[in-house]
Design a protein around this motif. Structure first.
Motif: not given
Length: 125
Positions: A1-21
């Motif tokens: 469960m922790d692993l799925i939450a960390n993968i979702l957090m990383i995907a969200g962070t990458v999405g926000v970084a692309v949006y900011c760029y």
């Protein structure tokens, strides 16, 4: 469960970084002065300044014209009052005596036409 939450957090962070760029690139294009919206804003600002100066000049000219028109109106009203007084005094004068016109009776006016001599004129041949 922790692993799925960390993968979702990383995907969200990458999405926000692309949006900011993407937003940063759009903002850079928006604010360039040579082209884009920054140039248009600079041109519009210069036009607003020119129109403000033209408006102030027109306002000054209009106020000067209004002052001239007002002085001419006052002068015309003064002259009209004087003319009314002069006209009122003309009614007080006696009418001039007219001499009777001579009676022509049965006499008629006669017109005489004379022909000019055409001997001195040259004939065109």
């Amino acid at each position: 469960m922790d692993l799925i939450a960390n993968i979702l957090m990383i995907a969200g962070t990458v999405g926000v970084a692309v949006y900011c760029y993407v937003l940063a690139a759009r903002l850079k294009r928006f604010s360039t002065l040579e082209s884009g919206m920054g140039g248009a804003i600079a041109v519009l600002s210069a036009q607003v300044d020119d129109l403000t100066r033209a408006l102030e000049k027109a306002r000054g000219t209009a106020s000067a014209s209004a002052a001239t028109l007002e002085s001419l109106t006052v002068r015309a009203e003064t002259v009209a009052a004087r003319l009314e007084v002069l006209l009122a005094t003309m009614h007080d004068l006696p009418e001039p005596k007219r001499e009777p016109e001579p009676d022509m009776g049965d006499r008629r006016i006669r017109f005489v036409r004379r022909r000019t001599l055409r001997d001195d004129l040259e004939a065109a041949e």
